[in-house]
Design a protein around this motif. Structure first.
Motif, short mmCIF file in Angstrom:
data_model
loop_
_atom_site.label_atom_id
_atom_site.label_comp_id
_atom_site.label_asym_id
_atom_site.label_seq_id
_atom_site.Cartn_x
_atom_site.Cartn_y
_atom_site.Cartn_z
N ASN A 183 24.44 83.05 7.87
CA ASN A 183 23.44 82.14 7.29
C ASN A 183 23.82 80.66 7.39
O ASN A 183 23.00 79.80 7.10
CB ASN A 183 23.15 82.50 5.82
N SER A 184 25.07 80.36 7.76
CA SER A 184 25.42 78.94 7.83
C SER A 184 26.50 78.70 8.88
O SER A 184 27.06 79.63 9.44
CB SER A 184 25.88 78.44 6.45
N ILE A 208 29.12 78.06 11.68
CA ILE A 208 29.37 78.59 13.02
C ILE A 208 28.54 79.86 13.26
O ILE A 208 27.97 80.05 14.34
CB ILE A 208 30.89 78.89 13.19
N ARG A 257 25.57 87.34 2.20
CA ARG A 257 25.62 87.93 0.85
C ARG A 257 24.37 87.61 0.05
O ARG A 257 23.98 88.35 -0.82
CB ARG A 257 26.86 87.46 0.11
N LYS A 304 19.34 83.05 1.00
CA LYS A 304 19.92 82.19 2.04
C LYS A 304 19.73 82.83 3.42
O LYS A 304 19.46 82.15 4.40
CB LYS A 304 21.41 82.00 1.80
N LEU A 313 25.27 91.69 2.92
CA LEU A 313 26.70 92.03 2.98
C LEU A 313 27.48 91.08 2.07
O LEU A 313 27.53 89.88 2.32
CB LEU A 313 27.21 91.89 4.42
N ASP A 314 28.09 91.65 1.03
CA ASP A 314 28.97 90.84 0.20
C ASP A 314 30.39 91.35 0.38
O ASP A 314 30.76 92.42 -0.14
CB ASP A 314 28.55 90.89 -1.27
N LEU A 315 31.19 90.58 1.09
CA LEU A 315 32.56 91.00 1.42
C LEU A 315 33.50 90.90 0.24
O LEU A 315 34.65 91.32 0.31
CB LEU A 315 33.08 90.15 2.59
N ASN A 339 33.02 86.86 11.29
CA ASN A 339 32.96 85.41 11.20
C ASN A 339 32.99 84.87 9.78
O ASN A 339 33.51 83.78 9.54
CB ASN A 339 31.67 84.95 11.92
N SER A 365 39.36 83.55 13.66
CA SER A 365 40.58 83.21 12.93
C SER A 365 40.66 81.69 12.82
O SER A 365 39.62 81.02 12.72
CB SER A 365 41.78 83.82 13.66
N TYR A 396 44.92 81.13 2.62
CA TYR A 396 43.99 81.02 3.75
C TYR A 396 44.75 81.23 5.08
O TYR A 396 44.32 82.00 5.92
CB TYR A 396 43.32 79.64 3.75
N LYS A 411 44.25 84.23 7.99
CA LYS A 411 43.91 83.98 9.39
C LYS A 411 44.98 84.56 10.33
O LYS A 411 44.66 85.00 11.43
CB LYS A 411 43.70 82.47 9.61
N GLY A 444 38.20 75.91 16.31
CA GLY A 444 38.42 74.46 16.33
C GLY A 444 38.27 73.88 14.94
O GLY A 444 38.00 74.61 13.98
N ILE A 482 36.10 72.15 12.64
CA ILE A 482 34.64 72.01 12.69
C ILE A 482 34.06 71.53 11.36
O ILE A 482 34.39 72.07 10.30
CB ILE A 482 34.01 73.38 13.07
N SER A 502 31.76 71.91 8.97
CA SER A 502 30.78 72.88 8.45
C SER A 502 30.81 72.80 6.93
O SER A 502 31.42 71.90 6.37
CB SER A 502 31.15 74.29 8.91
N ARG A 525 33.88 73.98 0.26
CA ARG A 525 32.93 73.95 -0.86
C ARG A 525 33.58 73.19 -2.02
O ARG A 525 34.79 73.06 -2.09
CB ARG A 525 32.59 75.37 -1.32
#
Ligand code: NAP
Length: 319
Positions: free
Chosen positions: A37-38, A40, A60, A64, A85-87, A113, A171, A202, A206, A235, A237, A239, A243
């Motif tokens: 939904n957002s 990449i 999720r 959205k 899908l809520d991971l 992703n 990753s 984080y 990855k 890269g 990015i 985005s 948050r």
């Protein structure tokens, strides 16, 4: 070269020789993008729809997801399918994979992703894992395990029957910043997790994704399955991944170092669609669509196996 210096150098890659217009026609191919939904994921779906793939946008939030599907339709004239899908919750992951399996019998490309970075340390998953490791790694592990039979199943399309299904893991160069170490005691609540902090968690998530990608590739090859698995760094990015309130250095970094999202899709889309990218099975691709070197521990079979066994233990009641 030290790994942090390697990380800095990855911030300034040379121009890409590959572009999304180079994606071959994907008519009849089933593609699933988590976190579609957002950022990449959303931008990748644009290119995939333009090349006629049937794309599932997994998100999720239904609201959205539907807004994103409307925007994609306006832009491309094509309609993506929504998959909830809520991971963050393994029960929801189980539900989502069941829903998908009722709708499709095959997956050509799975883009792993979705991801979160530096959430408040108090954030944990429904099953009480660290949120970053829980969403980026544990939730995706269960999702992949439950959908794996659809990656190995023959394609209903005769033309793509011989080409392998692909799993592409978004990753990050952050894999280079944790000394090649996964500390399992930091993935559940406790003093070790608090001490590690979100930056470290984080990076570990990855690194774990590259280990899993390489491990899945080896397992598939050993089993004679027609599946390839490739990890990528998209890269640096600009985005919505940061948050919440951004510290000043992130604001400067976004302004002067980061690239637009249109750059972030180059490496994952190349890995997922370029015929020549199949040679990167089990390997790592860096920006923009060039061979890369993750931390050496990413390719350590013993560490990969340890991670796999640990993950299997965490998800066993949902399999
Ligand atoms: N941006 C960068 O510089 C950069 C660099 C290296 C790697 N990456 C990786 O690239 C991937 C995409 O990130 P992005 O930069 O495009 O950021 P983004 O715009 O924030 O996209 C992340 C996506 O993941 C989804 N997501 C978060 N938590 C989820 C959950 N519990 N269940 C399902 N989906 C969830 C988000 O959905 P919501 O909108 O609902 O939150 C969003 O769609 C991530 O894996 C990230 O780690 C990014």
């Amino acid at each position: 070269m030290s790994h942090p210096i390697q990380w800095c150098r990855q911030a300034f890659p040379p121009a890409s020789k590959w572009h999304p217009e180079d994606i071959p026609d994907l008519s009849g191919q089933i593609v699933l993008v988590t976190g579609g939904n957002s950022g990449i994921g959303f931008e990748m779906i644009k290119s995939l729809l333009r090349k006629n793939a049937k794309v599932y946008l997994a998100a999720r939030s239904q609201q959205k997801g539907e807004e994103a599907i409307r925007a994609l339709k306006e832009d491309t004239g094509k309609t993506a399918e929504f998959l909830q899908l809520d991971l963050n919750d393994l029960v929801a992951v189980q539900r989502s994979s069941q829903d998908f399996a009722q709708r499709e019998s095959h997956i050509d490309i799975l883009f792993i992703n979705a991801g979160i970075m530096y959430p408040p340390l108090d954030q944990i998953t429904a099953q009480k894992y660290d949120a970053t490791f829980g969403v980026n790694v544990i939730g995706h592990h269960l999702f992949l395990r439950l959908l794996y039979p659809l990656l190995t199943s023959p394609s209903p399309l005769s033309q793509s029957q011989t080409s392998p299904s692909r799993i592409i893991w978004t990753s990050s160069s952050a894999n280079l910043l944790v000394n090649g170490r996964l500390d399992f005691s930091t993935f559940t609540e406790g003093p070790d997790r608090r001490k590690a902090g979100t930056f470290d968690l984080y990076g570990q998530s990855k690194l774990a994704q590259i280990q899993l990608s390489a491990y899945v590739a080896k397992r598939a090859a050993e089993a004679g399955e027609n599946v390839v698995s490739i990890a990528v760094d998209p890269g640096h990015i600009r985005s919505d991944i940061f948050r919440g309130k951004k510290p000043w250095y992130i604001i400067l970094y976004e302004k002067f170092v980061m690239y637009p999202v249109s750059y972030g899709v180059l490496t994952p889309l190349y890995a997922g669609t370029a015929p020549e990218a199949l040679e990167y099975n089990g390997k790592y691709i860096r920006p923009w669509a060039r061979p890369g070197q993750p931390h050496p521990s990413a390719y350590d079979r013993e560490q990969q196996e340890k991670l796999w066994v640990w993950l299997e233990e965490q998800v066993k009641e949902y399999l």
